[in-house]
Design a protein around this motif. Structure first.
Motif, PDB file in Angstrom:
ATOM      1  N   ILE A 243       0.701  -7.148   7.068  1.00  0.00           N
ATOM      2  CA  ILE A 243       1.316  -5.881   6.502  1.00  0.00           C
ATOM      3  C   ILE A 243       2.179  -6.332   5.193  1.00  0.00           C
ATOM      4  O   ILE A 243       2.268  -5.678   3.719  1.00  0.00           O
ATOM      5  CB  ILE A 243       1.813  -5.039   7.264  1.00  0.00           C
ATOM      6  N   ALA A 244       3.109  -6.931   5.746  1.00  0.00           N
ATOM      7  CA  ALA A 244       3.832  -7.825   4.217  1.00  0.00           C
ATOM      8  C   ALA A 244       3.513  -7.977   3.284  1.00  0.00           C
ATOM      9  O   ALA A 244       3.478  -8.032   2.143  1.00  0.00           O
ATOM     10  CB  ALA A 244       4.909  -8.489   4.748  1.00  0.00           C
ATOM     11  N   GLU A 245       2.105  -9.168   3.692  1.00  0.00           N
ATOM     12  CA  GLU A 245       1.950  -9.880   2.353  1.00  0.00           C
ATOM     13  C   GLU A 245       0.924  -9.214   1.563  1.00  0.00           C
ATOM     14  O   GLU A 245       1.204  -8.995   0.509  1.00  0.00           O
ATOM     15  CB  GLU A 245       1.088 -10.649   2.826  1.00  0.00           C
ATOM     16  N   HIS A 246       0.477  -8.144   2.345  1.00  0.00           N
ATOM     17  CA  HIS A 246      -0.259  -6.962   1.815  1.00  0.00           C
ATOM     18  C   HIS A 246      -0.427  -5.904   0.974  1.00  0.00           C
ATOM     19  O   HIS A 246      -0.257  -5.576  -0.214  1.00  0.00           O
ATOM     20  CB  HIS A 246      -1.553  -6.507   2.911  1.00  0.00           C
ATOM     21  N   PHE A 247       1.650  -6.110   1.063  1.00  0.00           N
ATOM     22  CA  PHE A 247       2.277  -4.516   0.364  1.00  0.00           C
ATOM     23  C   PHE A 247       3.198  -5.479  -0.521  1.00  0.00           C
ATOM     24  O   PHE A 247       2.697  -4.942  -1.416  1.00  0.00           O
ATOM     25  CB  PHE A 247       2.952  -4.323   1.321  1.00  0.00           C
ATOM     26  N   ALA A 248       2.942  -6.562  -0.492  1.00  0.00           N
ATOM     27  CA  ALA A 248       3.850  -7.539  -1.716  1.00  0.00           C
ATOM     28  C   ALA A 248       2.602  -7.498  -2.448  1.00  0.00           C
ATOM     29  O   ALA A 248       3.219  -7.509  -3.716  1.00  0.00           O
ATOM     30  CB  ALA A 248       4.111  -8.519  -1.291  1.00  0.00           C
ATOM     31  N   ASP A 249       1.322  -7.672  -2.692  1.00  0.00           N
ATOM     32  CA  ASP A 249      -0.095  -7.629  -4.102  1.00  0.00           C
ATOM     33  C   ASP A 249      -0.520  -6.827  -3.787  1.00  0.00           C
ATOM     34  O   ASP A 249      -0.795  -6.553  -4.441  1.00  0.00           O
ATOM     35  CB  ASP A 249      -0.775  -9.004  -2.836  1.00  0.00           C
ATOM     36  N   GLY A 250       0.188  -5.716  -3.056  1.00  0.00           N
ATOM     37  CA  GLY A 250      -0.330  -4.622  -4.129  1.00  0.00           C
ATOM     38  C   GLY A 250      -1.621  -3.517  -3.193  1.00  0.00           C
ATOM     39  O   GLY A 250      -1.907  -2.837  -4.055  1.00  0.00           O
ATOM     40  N   ALA A 251      -1.868  -4.212  -2.166  1.00  0.00           N
ATOM     41  CA  ALA A 251      -3.106  -3.677  -1.631  1.00  0.00           C
ATOM     42  C   ALA A 251      -2.663  -2.374  -0.750  1.00  0.00           C
ATOM     43  O   ALA A 251      -3.670  -2.065  -0.315  1.00  0.00           O
ATOM     44  CB  ALA A 251      -4.014  -4.864  -0.644  1.00  0.00           C
ATOM     45  N   LEU A 252      -1.764  -2.300  -0.121  1.00  0.00           N
ATOM     46  CA  LEU A 252      -0.742  -0.790   0.792  1.00  0.00           C
ATOM     47  C   LEU A 252      -0.291  -0.110  -0.690  1.00  0.00           C
ATOM     48  O   LEU A 252       0.470  -0.648  -1.208  1.00  0.00           O
ATOM     49  CB  LEU A 252      -0.622  -1.418   1.369  1.00  0.00           C
ATOM     50  N   ASP A 253       0.025   0.842  -0.258  1.00  0.00           N
ATOM     51  CA  ASP A 253       0.901   1.698  -0.909  1.00  0.00           C
ATOM     52  C   ASP A 253       1.788   2.325   0.225  1.00  0.00           C
ATOM     53  O   ASP A 253       2.989   2.507  -1.086  1.00  0.00           O
ATOM     54  CB  ASP A 253      -0.427   3.086  -1.395  1.00  0.00           C
ATOM     55  N   LEU A 254       1.688   2.336   0.704  1.00  0.00           N
ATOM     56  CA  LEU A 254       2.748   2.872   1.308  1.00  0.00           C
ATOM     57  C   LEU A 254       2.648   2.078   3.317  1.00  0.00           C
ATOM     58  O   LEU A 254       1.716   1.384   3.744  1.00  0.00           O
ATOM     59  CB  LEU A 254       2.874   4.015   1.697  1.00  0.00           C
ATOM     60  N   VAL A 255       3.880   1.346   3.831  1.00  0.00           N
ATOM     61  CA  VAL A 255       3.219   0.710   4.907  1.00  0.00           C
ATOM     62  C   VAL A 255       4.659   1.456   6.112  1.00  0.00           C
ATOM     63  O   VAL A 255       5.991   1.838   5.798  1.00  0.00           O
ATOM     64  CB  VAL A 255       4.112  -0.558   4.712  1.00  0.00           C
ATOM     65  N   ILE A 256       4.591   1.441   7.406  1.00  0.00           N
ATOM     66  CA  ILE A 256       5.400   1.975   8.126  1.00  0.00           C
ATOM     67  C   ILE A 256       5.507   0.674   9.649  1.00  0.00           C
ATOM     68  O   ILE A 256       4.469   0.461  10.412  1.00  0.00           O
ATOM     69  CB  ILE A 256       4.821   3.242   9.171  1.00  0.00           C
ATOM     70  N   ALA A 257       6.405  -0.064   9.033  1.00  0.00           N
ATOM     71  CA  ALA A 257       6.956  -1.427   9.233  1.00  0.00           C
ATOM     72  C   ALA A 257       8.303  -1.962   9.723  1.00  0.00           C
ATOM     73  O   ALA A 257       8.917  -0.536   9.461  1.00  0.00           O
ATOM     74  CB  ALA A 257       6.184  -2.615   8.873  1.00  0.00           C
ATOM     75  N   PRO A 258       8.685  -2.878  10.900  1.00  0.00           N
ATOM     76  CA  PRO A 258       9.978  -2.730  11.099  1.00  0.00           C
ATOM     77  C   PRO A 258      10.538  -3.514   9.682  1.00  0.00           C
ATOM     78  O   PRO A 258       9.450  -3.835   7.955  1.00  0.00           O
ATOM     79  CB  PRO A 258       9.706  -4.953  11.231  1.00  0.00           C
ATOM     80  N   VAL A 259      11.675  -3.349   8.443  1.00  0.00           N
ATOM     81  CA  VAL A 259      11.943  -3.704   7.047  1.00  0.00           C
ATOM     82  C   VAL A 259      11.533  -5.647   6.739  1.00  0.00           C
ATOM     83  O   VAL A 259      11.365  -5.564   7.467  1.00  0.00           O
ATOM     84  CB  VAL A 259      13.537  -3.915   7.399  1.00  0.00           C
ATOM     85  N   LEU A 260      11.208  -5.143   5.673  1.00  0.00           N
ATOM     86  CA  LEU A 260      10.322  -5.938   4.716  1.00  0.00           C
ATOM     87  C   LEU A 260      11.316  -7.250   4.437  1.00  0.00           C
ATOM     88  O   LEU A 260      12.287  -6.259   3.882  1.00  0.00           O
ATOM     89  CB  LEU A 260       9.618  -5.042   3.780  1.00  0.00           C
TER      90      LEU A 260
ATOM     91  N   ALA B 206     -10.413  -7.324  -4.845  1.00  0.00           N
ATOM     92  CA  ALA B 206      -8.980  -7.341  -4.596  1.00  0.00           C
ATOM     93  C   ALA B 206      -8.887  -5.876  -4.970  1.00  0.00           C
ATOM     94  O   ALA B 206      -8.645  -4.292  -4.614  1.00  0.00           O
ATOM     95  CB  ALA B 206      -7.866  -7.701  -5.005  1.00  0.00           C
ATOM     96  N   ALA B 207      -9.404  -5.747  -6.800  1.00  0.00           N
ATOM     97  CA  ALA B 207      -8.808  -4.504  -7.670  1.00  0.00           C
ATOM     98  C   ALA B 207     -10.042  -3.774  -7.103  1.00  0.00           C
ATOM     99  O   ALA B 207     -10.386  -2.089  -6.976  1.00  0.00           O
ATOM    100  CB  ALA B 207      -9.826  -4.696  -8.867  1.00  0.00           C
ATOM    101  N   SER B 208     -11.804  -4.217  -6.597  1.00  0.00           N
ATOM    102  CA  SER B 208     -12.933  -3.604  -6.520  1.00  0.00           C
ATOM    103  C   SER B 208     -12.694  -2.701  -5.149  1.00  0.00           C
ATOM    104  O   SER B 208     -13.049  -1.501  -5.419  1.00  0.00           O
ATOM    105  CB  SER B 208     -13.575  -4.190  -6.640  1.00  0.00           C
ATOM    106  N   ASN B 209     -12.269  -3.423  -4.306  1.00  0.00           N
ATOM    107  CA  ASN B 209     -11.489  -2.419  -3.151  1.00  0.00           C
ATOM    108  C   ASN B 209     -10.903  -1.979  -2.955  1.00  0.00           C
ATOM    109  O   ASN B 209     -11.262  -0.220  -3.012  1.00  0.00           O
ATOM    110  CB  ASN B 209     -11.419  -3.775  -1.638  1.00  0.00           C
TER     111      ASN B 209
END
Length: 312
Positions: free
Chosen positions: A132-149, A21-24
């Motif tokens: 989106i929620a999962e990837h944001f929680a594990d740090g793979a996404l820096d910013l999300v535009i989505a319903p309230v997490l 994940a870090a390499s990606n």
């Protein structure tokens, strides 16, 4: 000698939980990430990861170092930002958006951000809410535009808009007597997201997973579900705003369900404790665009009302 690249590699492995994940995230080979961390451990004369345990994990020293690594990267970014007289403009910045957000706001957000920060690299991921929620929680996404997490408090959220949701079907589709109690939805053919993409907090959509066998069609993609609904294959829970034309021209009709589906409260969310100061600016840009789009939609709806009235 400790380098920023070594610290950066360690920070993202520790944050994301894996070398791959870090390499990606860093856009470098996994072997490069591993080498940088080995060099960092050699400089510190201490292991940062438990390689002898199943699944690995940070050592006690690694846990202590992770917080310092984040602080070090933040300080580096502030120094670089001060040198250029503005926010840090390096990337990629990973942005996750739902299908709805990609249709309504994304193009203008990208145009505005590129105009403001032409050297910033953006990586866009269009995914279901749960992904989106999962990837944001594990740090793979820096910013999300989505319903309230459903967040643990580590994110900053900028409010965008409450999106009206309605069940829709073809005009000739027989739903029986209306208003239709929500419990009756399980007896009708429903066009729904796959179970993995149905948020638990969306009771009208989640209810479909308990429908009778053969009574629902699982379909990824909001536009695809709308087309299937038009064809008379079932009911779909859709954002009204995107399908006003179909409603006005009689290709879709709103089903009177009691109670109506809850609105989706959209936000632009970013990690407050992660390096990358520009995400806060992107969130604010998104809010300004959302407010303008909402006002324009309101004006268009108002201008159409007299024409609808004359047609009735």
């Amino acid at each position: 000698m400790i380098t920023i690249k070594q610290v950066e590699a360690f920070y993202w492995v520790g944050t994301l939980g894996s070398f791959s994940a870090a390499s990606n995230r860093l856009n470098v080979a996994q072997s490069t990430v591993s080498k940088r961390i080995q060099e960092l451990e050699w400089s510190l004369k201490a292991p940062l990861f438990n390689r002898d345990k199943r699944g690995g994990g940070l050592t006690t020293r690694g846990v202590e170092m992770l917080e310092m690594a984040g602080e070090m990267l933040s300080i580096q970014e502030r120094i670089e930002a001060a040198a250029v007289g503005g926010p840090l403009l390096r990337g990629p910045v990973h942005i996750g958006v739902t299908e709805f957000a990609s249709v309504v706001w994304l193009s203008e957000v990208l145009s505005s951000v590129r105009a403001l920060y032409p050297s910033l690299s953006l990586s866009i991921h269009v995914e279901p809410e749960t992904a989106i929620a999962e990837h944001f929680a594990d740090g793979a996404l820096d910013l999300v535009i989505a319903p309230v997490l459903d967040d643990d408090g580590g994110a900053e959220e900028v409010e965008l808009e409450d999106i009206e949701m309605r069940w829709m079907c073809a005009p000739h589709f027989n739903t029986g007597r209306e208003p239709l109690p929500a419990v009756r939805l399980r007896d009708l053919p429903l066009l729904v997201e796959p179970a993995a993409g149905v948020p638990a907090g969306r009771p009208h959509c989640a209810r479909s997973r308990r429908a009778r066998p053969g009574c629902s069609v699982s379909c990824n993609g909001m536009a695809a579900r709308a087309r299937l609904a038009e064809a008379g294959l079932g009911l779909a829970c859709l954002p009204r705003r995107l399908f006003e034309d179909e409603i006005a021209t009689g290709r879709l009709r709103i089903v009177d369900v009691d109670p109506v589906p809850p609105a989706l409260s959209y936000v632009a969310a970013y990690r407050a404790d992660a390096p990358g100061a520009v995400t806060a600016e992107i969130a604010q840009v998104t809010r300004e665009i959302a407010l303008r789009a909402r006002d324009m939609t309101t004006r268009l709806t108002a201008s159409r009302a007299p024409k609808f009235a004359r047609l009735i």
